[in-house]
Design a protein around this motif. Structure first.
Motif, PDB file in Angstrom:
ATOM      1  N   THR A   1      42.095  37.772 -33.424  1.00 41.46           N
ATOM      2  CA  THR A   1      42.844  37.418 -32.205  1.00 41.46           C
ATOM      3  C   THR A   1      42.153  37.911 -30.928  1.00 41.46           C
ATOM      4  N   LYS A   2      41.116  38.693 -31.103  1.00 37.10           N
ATOM      5  CA  LYS A   2      40.442  39.311 -29.943  1.00 37.10           C
ATOM      6  C   LYS A   2      39.804  38.249 -29.046  1.00 37.10           C
ATOM      7  N   GLU A   3      39.913  38.461 -27.726  1.00 34.99           N
ATOM      8  CA  GLU A   3      39.242  37.547 -26.799  1.00 34.99           C
ATOM      9  C   GLU A   3      37.744  37.855 -26.794  1.00 34.99           C
TER      10      GLU A   3
ATOM     11  N   ASN B   1      20.720  47.262 -37.330  1.00 36.75           N
ATOM     12  CA  ASN B   1      21.485  48.462 -37.674  1.00 36.75           C
ATOM     13  C   ASN B   1      20.574  49.663 -37.997  1.00 36.75           C
ATOM     14  N   LYS B   2      20.208  50.412 -36.934  1.00 37.22           N
ATOM     15  CA  LYS B   2      19.275  51.544 -37.143  1.00 37.22           C
ATOM     16  C   LYS B   2      19.889  52.668 -37.978  1.00 37.22           C
ATOM     17  N   ASP B   3      21.221  52.872 -37.818  1.00 39.17           N
ATOM     18  CA  ASP B   3      21.869  53.963 -38.561  1.00 39.17           C
ATOM     19  C   ASP B   3      21.715  53.721 -40.061  1.00 39.17           C
TER      20      ASP B   3
ATOM     21  N   GLY C   1      15.784  48.501 -23.826  1.00 37.64           N
ATOM     22  CA  GLY C   1      16.038  49.055 -25.161  1.00 37.64           C
ATOM     23  C   GLY C   1      17.375  48.658 -25.743  1.00 37.64           C
ATOM     24  N   ALA C   2      18.201  47.934 -24.986  1.00 39.75           N
ATOM     25  CA  ALA C   2      19.529  47.555 -25.482  1.00 39.75           C
ATOM     26  C   ALA C   2      20.053  46.387 -24.664  1.00 39.75           C
ATOM     27  N   GLY C   3      21.285  45.984 -24.977  1.00 39.68           N
ATOM     28  CA  GLY C   3      21.919  44.885 -24.243  1.00 39.68           C
ATOM     29  C   GLY C   3      22.011  43.649 -25.127  1.00 39.68           C
TER      30      GLY C   3
ATOM     31  N   THR D   1      28.760  42.870 -28.812  1.00 42.37           N
ATOM     32  CA  THR D   1      27.727  42.762 -27.775  1.00 42.37           C
ATOM     33  C   THR D   1      26.498  42.020 -28.297  1.00 42.37           C
ATOM     34  N   VAL D   2      25.965  42.479 -29.427  1.00 41.63           N
ATOM     35  CA  VAL D   2      24.710  41.903 -29.942  1.00 41.63           C
ATOM     36  C   VAL D   2      24.958  40.553 -30.618  1.00 41.63           C
ATOM     37  N   GLY D   3      25.995  40.496 -31.471  1.00 45.75           N
ATOM     38  CA  GLY D   3      26.290  39.247 -32.187  1.00 45.75           C
ATOM     39  C   GLY D   3      26.551  38.105 -31.213  1.00 45.75           C
TER      40      GLY D   3
ATOM     41  N   PRO E   1      18.744  41.022 -24.644  1.00 49.37           N
ATOM     42  CA  PRO E   1      17.511  41.706 -25.068  1.00 49.37           C
ATOM     43  C   PRO E   1      17.482  42.002 -26.564  1.00 49.37           C
ATOM     44  N   THR E   2      18.603  42.457 -27.119  1.00 53.59           N
ATOM     45  CA  THR E   2      18.617  42.762 -28.556  1.00 53.59           C
ATOM     46  C   THR E   2      18.596  41.467 -29.371  1.00 53.59           C
ATOM     47  N   ALA E   3      19.306  40.448 -28.860  1.00 53.42           N
ATOM     48  CA  ALA E   3      19.287  39.142 -29.546  1.00 53.42           C
ATOM     49  C   ALA E   3      17.871  38.572 -29.558  1.00 53.42           C
TER      50      ALA E   3
ATOM     51  N   LEU F   1      31.786  36.616 -39.122  1.00 49.85           N
ATOM     52  CA  LEU F   1      32.754  37.617 -39.588  1.00 49.85           C
ATOM     53  C   LEU F   1      33.102  38.577 -38.458  1.00 49.85           C
ATOM     54  N   VAL F   2      34.394  38.779 -38.220  1.00 53.91           N
ATOM     55  CA  VAL F   2      34.855  39.803 -37.271  1.00 53.91           C
ATOM     56  C   VAL F   2      35.998  40.579 -37.917  1.00 53.91           C
ATOM     57  N   ARG F   3      36.410  41.652 -37.230  1.00 56.95           N
ATOM     58  CA  ARG F   3      37.532  42.444 -37.746  1.00 56.95           C
ATOM     59  C   ARG F   3      38.857  41.849 -37.269  1.00 56.95           C
ATOM     60  N   ASP F   4      38.866  41.456 -35.986  1.00 60.01           N
ATOM     61  CA  ASP F   4      40.115  41.049 -35.342  1.00 60.01           C
ATOM     62  C   ASP F   4      40.000  39.603 -34.856  1.00 60.01           C
TER      63      ASP F   4
ATOM     64  N   THR G   1      25.277  42.273 -37.496  1.00 58.31           N
ATOM     65  CA  THR G   1      25.374  42.991 -36.209  1.00 58.31           C
ATOM     66  C   THR G   1      26.742  43.673 -36.113  1.00 58.31           C
ATOM     67  N   MET G   2      27.185  44.256 -37.235  1.00 60.01           N
ATOM     68  CA  MET G   2      28.465  44.987 -37.234  1.00 60.01           C
ATOM     69  C   MET G   2      28.242  46.438 -36.843  1.00 60.01           C
ATOM     70  N   GLY G   3      27.139  47.004 -37.341  1.00 60.40           N
ATOM     71  CA  GLY G   3      26.859  48.423 -37.128  1.00 60.40           C
ATOM     72  C   GLY G   3      27.531  49.291 -38.180  1.00 60.40           C
TER      73      GLY G   3
ATOM     74  N   LEU H   1      27.456  38.466 -39.479  1.00 59.19           N
ATOM     75  CA  LEU H   1      28.412  39.542 -39.766  1.00 59.19           C
ATOM     76  C   LEU H   1      28.571  40.366 -38.495  1.00 59.19           C
ATOM     77  N   GLY H   2      29.668  40.198 -37.775  1.00 61.43           N
ATOM     78  CA  GLY H   2      29.902  40.946 -36.537  1.00 61.43           C
ATOM     79  C   GLY H   2      29.555  40.107 -35.322  1.00 61.43           C
ATOM     80  N   CYS H   3      30.474  40.105 -34.332  1.00 64.08           N
ATOM     81  CA  CYS H   3      30.198  39.309 -33.129  1.00 64.08           C
ATOM     82  C   CYS H   3      30.663  40.062 -31.886  1.00 64.08           C
TER      83      CYS H   3
HETATM   84  N1  LIG Z   1      24.602  47.190 -28.148  1.00 65.27           N
HETATM   85  C1  LIG Z   1      23.267  47.219 -28.067  1.00 65.27           C
HETATM   86  O1  LIG Z   1      22.689  47.073 -27.001  1.00 65.27           O
HETATM   87  C2  LIG Z   1      22.443  47.438 -29.332  1.00 65.27           C
HETATM   88  C3  LIG Z   1      21.044  47.523 -29.236  1.00 65.27           C
HETATM   89  C4  LIG Z   1      20.272  47.655 -30.393  1.00 65.27           C
HETATM   90  C5  LIG Z   1      20.912  47.721 -31.632  1.00 65.27           C
HETATM   91  N2  LIG Z   1      22.273  47.663 -31.678  1.00 65.27           N
HETATM   92  C6  LIG Z   1      22.910  47.693 -32.997  1.00 65.27           C
HETATM   93  O2  LIG Z   1      23.572  46.448 -33.203  1.00 65.27           O
HETATM   94  C7  LIG Z   1      24.729  46.617 -34.003  1.00 65.27           C
HETATM   95  C8  LIG Z   1      25.942  46.041 -33.266  1.00 65.27           C
HETATM   96  O3  LIG Z   1      26.134  46.686 -32.034  1.00 65.27           O
HETATM   97  P1  LIG Z   1      27.148  46.104 -30.942  1.00 65.27           P
HETATM   98  O4  LIG Z   1      26.925  46.912 -29.712  1.00 65.27           O
HETATM   99  O5  LIG Z   1      27.038  44.632 -30.859  1.00 65.27           O
HETATM  100  O6  LIG Z   1      28.554  46.507 -31.594  1.00 65.27           O
HETATM  101  P2  LIG Z   1      29.994  45.964 -31.189  1.00 65.27           P
HETATM  102  O7  LIG Z   1      29.987  45.352 -29.841  1.00 65.27           O
HETATM  103  O8  LIG Z   1      30.954  47.055 -31.485  1.00 65.27           O
HETATM  104  O9  LIG Z   1      30.278  44.765 -32.247  1.00 65.27           O
HETATM  105  C9  LIG Z   1      30.529  44.994 -33.604  1.00 65.27           C
HETATM  106  C10 LIG Z   1      31.073  43.696 -34.215  1.00 65.27           C
HETATM  107  O10 LIG Z   1      31.207  43.880 -35.610  1.00 65.27           O
HETATM  108  C11 LIG Z   1      32.540  43.561 -36.023  1.00 65.27           C
HETATM  109  N3  LIG Z   1      32.894  44.501 -37.089  1.00 65.27           N
HETATM  110  C12 LIG Z   1      32.741  45.833 -37.098  1.00 65.27           C
HETATM  111  N4  LIG Z   1      33.171  46.357 -38.261  1.00 65.27           N
HETATM  112  C13 LIG Z   1      33.623  45.316 -38.990  1.00 65.27           C
HETATM  113  C14 LIG Z   1      34.202  45.200 -40.280  1.00 65.27           C
HETATM  114  N5  LIG Z   1      34.428  46.268 -41.051  1.00 65.27           N
HETATM  115  N6  LIG Z   1      34.529  43.963 -40.729  1.00 65.27           N
HETATM  116  C15 LIG Z   1      34.315  42.876 -39.960  1.00 65.27           C
HETATM  117  N7  LIG Z   1      33.769  42.917 -38.722  1.00 65.27           N
HETATM  118  C16 LIG Z   1      33.438  44.131 -38.250  1.00 65.27           C
HETATM  119  C17 LIG Z   1      33.415  43.743 -34.803  1.00 65.27           C
HETATM  120  O11 LIG Z   1      34.553  42.917 -34.924  1.00 65.27           O
HETATM  121  P3  LIG Z   1      35.662  42.843 -33.761  1.00 65.27           P
HETATM  122  O12 LIG Z   1      34.953  42.197 -32.601  1.00 65.27           O
HETATM  123  O13 LIG Z   1      36.744  41.992 -34.313  1.00 65.27           O
HETATM  124  O14 LIG Z   1      36.063  44.250 -33.477  1.00 65.27           O
HETATM  125  C18 LIG Z   1      32.434  43.286 -33.697  1.00 65.27           C
HETATM  126  O15 LIG Z   1      32.509  41.891 -33.560  1.00 65.27           O
HETATM  127  C19 LIG Z   1      24.808  48.123 -34.281  1.00 65.27           C
HETATM  128  O16 LIG Z   1      24.170  48.381 -35.507  1.00 65.27           O
HETATM  129  C20 LIG Z   1      24.000  48.738 -33.161  1.00 65.27           C
HETATM  130  O17 LIG Z   1      23.448  49.990 -33.505  1.00 65.27           O
HETATM  131  C21 LIG Z   1      23.053  47.517 -30.574  1.00 65.27           C
END
Ligand SMILES: NC(=O)c1ccc[n+]([C@@H]2O[C@H](COP(=O)([O-])OP(=O)(O)OC[C@H]3O[C@@H](n4cnc5c(N)ncnc54)[C@H](OP(=O)(O)O)[C@@H]3O)[C@@H](O)[C@H]2O)c1
Length: 429
Positions: free
Chosen positions: A47-49, A103-105, A299-301, A12-14, A304-306, A42-45, A78-80, A8-10
């Motif tokens: 068509t997104k690259e 999803n810490k939130d 702590g992120a990326g 940065t992390v997905g 590293p998160t994967a 699962l993604v939202r968009d 990994t949607m957040g 679910l979500g693709c």
């Molecule tokens: N980034 C980090 O380094 C990091 C580190 C630790 C934990 N986290 C946690 O990991 C989670 C994801 O973070 P991220 O940085 O990877 O976020 P992100 O890059 O914004 O990716 C979110 C993904 O979820 C999809 N999405 C969001 N809402 C959706 C919905 N309603 N229906 C379908 N798809 C939906 C988005 O689709 P689209 O691509 O089509 O927009 C996108 O592919 C969060 O909970 C965050 O707190 C992140």
């Protein structure tokens, strides 16, 4: 045997999860007996690259393609955000799917509800990636350290604020300038409130404290102060005092009550946390048997998160292979008294502007003397507009005495203005 996973979500992390599962699929199959395949994403968009190249994975914008697919046994979220993530995770668990999330939130707000649903469904609900990215924190607290009474958690668990404070320390620039630079580089979000106001760190502290102290804690239990008030001059004075400023998440369990705080603090350069810079995270843990431990890393990326998520996938597949999912009560177990403010006396840094006229400093000193707060360091500089800048570091002072002196100083608004107050840590861990 193939094991089908829905993602679910693709973003940065997905994207990192897709890559890492592909890279390690043979190894995972050898370790667990299951060859993991992400079949649907699962993604939202649509068509997104995307950075990640899809192979056999099917992209969808319909959650039901994953949640109602009986062939999918494991869901990685990994949607957040809170919704629709919460509803989808609960639906996945009710359908008997194991769930892994970063999803810490969501966990900070709805952890108990989801953990209960996982236990009822006899499914794993794993979330190592939710705190500290690649750094193993949840599993060590939940498993390796369970023989201990854990009394202290202290750490840097928000990369954005640590990046900003590190850059302010390096360059001497002010908060707004560095925040803008961090936003341009993608280290801070366009709405940075959750990070800079300390809420992200508070959510993570809630998760860690619940596990470490075996307690029911909520976000409201955490006293939170962010970094918006940190001026370039605070950073410069910290340097003069042999310290750096860090946003610390602090949890203390003295046996009677728990105190939880997120607040900027002066950390002496001799303290190991002072060397944790940029987007790195670190957590100190004190256990009565283990003594002091420090966990440190990215702590992120994406990868590293994967790394933490795929570690959870491997644990889950092992549990499935032995038919022992949900083998731990992962959730908080007891209600405990929570107190506000530090339970132990601390040194405090106060920076104030005072009218540059005879007797003002003597008045300030007399207030401290009357409150029986002794002073360790006093720096007085002439500022501008007939104002003097005074920096005071107290000896160890109970938090109630500190609050009282701050109140008394604030009441003399005709003479002085308090610009900042922060605790100053001891020099060692
Ligand atoms: N980034 C980090 O380094 C990091 C580190 C630790 C934990 N986290 C946690 O990991 C989670 C994801 O973070 P991220 O940085 O990877 O976020 P992100 O890059 O914004 O990716 C979110 C993904 O979820 C999809 N999405 C969001 N809402 C959706 C919905 N309603 N229906 C379908 N798809 C939906 C988005 O689709 P689209 O691509 O089509 O927009 C996108 O592919 C969060 O909970 C965050 O707190 C992140």
């Amino acid at each position: 045997m193939e094991l089908k996973i829905g993602l679910l979500g693709c973003g940065t992390v997905g994207g990192g999860v897709v890559e890492l599962i592909r890279m390690r699929a043979d190894k995972i199959a050898a370790m667990t007996g299951f060859y993991p395949i992400i079949t649907d994403v699962l993604v939202r968009d649509l068509t997104k690259e995307r950075k990640v190249q899809f192979q056999h994975e099917r992209l969808t914008d319909q959650a039901s393609n994953i949640l109602d697919n009986d062939d999918i046994k494991v869901v990685i979220e990994t949607m957040g955000g809170i919704e629709p993530a919460r509803t989808m995770i609960l639906a996945a668990l009710r359908a008997g799917k194991h769930v892994i999330t970063a999803n810490k939130d969501l966990i900070a707000l709805h952890g108990p509800e989801i953990i209960e649903a996982a236990e009822a469904a006899r499914c794993d609900f794993l979330y190592e990636a939710a705190v500290g990215g690649a750094i193993p924190l949840i599993r060590p607290l939940k498993e390796s350290l369970t023989a201990n009474e854990i009394t202290d958690l202290k750490g840097i668990i928000n990369g954005t604020t640590n990046y900003i404070l590190s850059k302010m320390t390096e360059s001497g620039a002010n908060y707004e300038e560095v925040l803008k630079e961090a936003q341009d580089l993608g280290y801070a979000e366009s709405n940075p409130a959750s990070d800079v106001d300390g809420l992200d760190a508070a959510r993570k502290l809630t998760i860690l404290a619940g596990i470490a102290f075996g307690a029911k804690v909520s976000l409201d239990d955490v006293e939170v102060k962010g970094i918006r008030t940190i001026a370039a001059s605070d950073v410069a004075y910290a340097h003069e005092l042999g310290a750096v400023i860090k946003l610390l998440a602090v949890g203390k369990d003295d046996g009677k009550s728990i105190a939880l705080e997120v607040r900027p603090s002066l950390v002496p350069k001799s303290h190991p946390l002072a060397t944790v810079n940029d987007a790195f995270n670190a957590l100190f843990v004190h256990g009565d048997a283990a003594g002091d431990l420090m966990f440190f890393g990215r702590g992120a990326g994406s990868l590293p998160t994967a790394s933490a998520i795929v570690g959870d996938v491997i644990e889950n597949l092992r549990n499935i292979s032995m038919n022992i999912p949900s083998r731990f009560r992962t959730g908080p177990v007891a209600s405990r008294a929570v107190r506000k403010g530090s339970p132990e006396p601390l040194r405090y840094y106060l920076r104030m502007h005072a009218k540059d006229q005879p007797g003002v400093f003597a008045h300030i000193a007399s207030l401290f003397a009357k409150a029986e707060i002794s002073l360790e360091t006093v720096l007085q500089k002439r500022a501008h507009d007939n104002q003097a800048e005074i920096v005071i570091v107290t000896h160890e002072t109970p938090s109630a005495a500190l609050s009282s002196i701050v109140e008394q100083l604030t009441a003399r608004g005709d003479l002085l203005e308090i610009k900042n107050v922060m605790p100053m840590e001891k020099g060692d861990a």
